[in-house]
Design a protein around this motif. Structure first.
Motif, PDB file in Angstrom:
ATOM      1  N   THR A  88       7.342  -2.587 -10.362  1.00 32.39           N
ATOM      2  CA  THR A  88       7.789  -3.527  -9.333  1.00 32.39           C
ATOM      3  C   THR A  88       9.309  -3.612  -9.282  1.00 32.39           C
ATOM      4  O   THR A  88       9.971  -3.641 -10.313  1.00 32.39           O
ATOM      5  CB  THR A  88       7.217  -4.919  -9.653  1.00 32.39           C
ATOM      6  OG1 THR A  88       5.821  -4.794  -9.826  1.00 32.39           O
ATOM      7  CG2 THR A  88       7.524  -5.914  -8.552  1.00 32.39           C
ATOM      8  N   GLU A  97       1.959  -7.282  -4.418  1.00 23.12           N
ATOM      9  CA  GLU A  97       1.083  -6.752  -5.472  1.00 23.12           C
ATOM     10  C   GLU A  97       0.104  -7.815  -5.956  1.00 23.12           C
ATOM     11  O   GLU A  97      -1.087  -7.551  -6.112  1.00 23.12           O
ATOM     12  CB  GLU A  97       1.905  -6.279  -6.673  1.00 23.12           C
ATOM     13  CG  GLU A  97       2.662  -5.031  -6.458  1.00 23.12           C
ATOM     14  CD  GLU A  97       3.565  -4.708  -7.639  1.00 23.12           C
ATOM     15  OE1 GLU A  97       3.523  -5.419  -8.671  1.00 23.12           O
ATOM     16  OE2 GLU A  97       4.318  -3.743  -7.531  1.00 23.12           O
ATOM     17  N   THR A 101      -3.797  -7.549  -5.364  1.00 24.95           N
ATOM     18  CA  THR A 101      -4.584  -7.333  -6.579  1.00 24.95           C
ATOM     19  C   THR A 101      -5.639  -8.422  -6.754  1.00 24.95           C
ATOM     20  O   THR A 101      -6.776  -8.145  -7.125  1.00 24.95           O
ATOM     21  CB  THR A 101      -3.653  -7.288  -7.810  1.00 24.95           C
ATOM     22  OG1 THR A 101      -2.731  -6.210  -7.632  1.00 24.95           O
ATOM     23  CG2 THR A 101      -4.425  -7.063  -9.083  1.00 24.95           C
ATOM     24  N   TYR A 118      -4.099  -1.917  -4.003  1.00 30.34           N
ATOM     25  CA  TYR A 118      -2.646  -1.769  -3.834  1.00 30.34           C
ATOM     26  C   TYR A 118      -2.115  -0.623  -4.699  1.00 30.34           C
ATOM     27  O   TYR A 118      -1.367   0.236  -4.232  1.00 30.34           O
ATOM     28  CB  TYR A 118      -1.937  -3.075  -4.203  1.00 30.34           C
ATOM     29  CG  TYR A 118      -0.437  -3.011  -4.039  1.00 30.34           C
ATOM     30  CD1 TYR A 118       0.154  -3.391  -2.844  1.00 30.34           C
ATOM     31  CD2 TYR A 118       0.382  -2.561  -5.067  1.00 30.34           C
ATOM     32  CE1 TYR A 118       1.529  -3.318  -2.678  1.00 30.34           C
ATOM     33  CE2 TYR A 118       1.751  -2.490  -4.918  1.00 30.34           C
ATOM     34  CZ  TYR A 118       2.326  -2.868  -3.714  1.00 30.34           C
ATOM     35  OH  TYR A 118       3.682  -2.789  -3.562  1.00 30.34           O
ATOM     36  N   PHE A 119      -2.498  -0.607  -5.977  1.00 33.39           N
ATOM     37  CA  PHE A 119      -1.997   0.412  -6.882  1.00 33.39           C
ATOM     38  C   PHE A 119      -2.623   1.781  -6.602  1.00 33.39           C
ATOM     39  O   PHE A 119      -1.965   2.813  -6.731  1.00 33.39           O
ATOM     40  CB  PHE A 119      -2.208  -0.005  -8.338  1.00 33.39           C
ATOM     41  CG  PHE A 119      -1.419  -1.235  -8.675  1.00 33.39           C
ATOM     42  CD1 PHE A 119      -0.040  -1.206  -8.734  1.00 33.39           C
ATOM     43  CD2 PHE A 119      -2.054  -2.440  -8.909  1.00 33.39           C
ATOM     44  CE1 PHE A 119       0.693  -2.337  -9.023  1.00 33.39           C
ATOM     45  CE2 PHE A 119      -1.331  -3.577  -9.197  1.00 33.39           C
ATOM     46  CZ  PHE A 119       0.036  -3.535  -9.254  1.00 33.39           C
TER      47      PHE A 119
END
Length: 126
Positions: A88, A97, A101, A118-119
């Motif tokens: 980040t 995030e 998440t 997101y990741f």
């Protein structure tokens, strides 16, 4: 949040134990390199005959200016392929995030388990 490297995960799995020397002398430099616009300097300080292959930074969410970034390098002296992702970089990215998440579905990851969408998307675009 600092997600240093895929390299870290593979070494930790292969070694089966924590190495303070490896964390201090290799992985700390990889974390610094991941946040740098020019990671070659960090790589040269920590790895023998290291060569940056490619660094990529791309937009990864709907906030203007938020990017996901990572690089691939080779340490010829250590006989290692290095894949590193930056974590980040700012408050808006942190909020994005966190929200994504906590409130979105998890996606099955090819290596096993599940990861926040997101990741996964950040990994996928890089």
């Amino acid at each position: 949040m600092l997600r240093s490297t895929v390299f870290l995960a593979f070494v930790a799995i292969a070694a089966g134990s924590y190495s303070d020397s490896l964390a201090r002398n290799k992985f700390a430099a990889l974390a610094g390199a991941a946040y740098s616009g020019a990671p070659q300097h960090c790589l040269k300080n920590a790895f023998t005959n290291a060569e940056l292959i490619q660094q990529v930074s791309l937009a990864c969410d709907f906030f203007q200016g938020d990017t996901c970034s990572g690089f691939v390098a080779v340490s010829h002296g250590d006989k290692a392929i290095i894949v590193s992702f930056r974590g980040t970089t700012g408050f808006t990215q942190l909020v994005s995030e966190g929200g994504m998440t906590a409130f979105t579905k998890k996606i099955a990851f090819a290596a096993g388990g599940q990861v926040a969408e997101y990741f996964y998307n950040g990994y996928d675009i890089l």
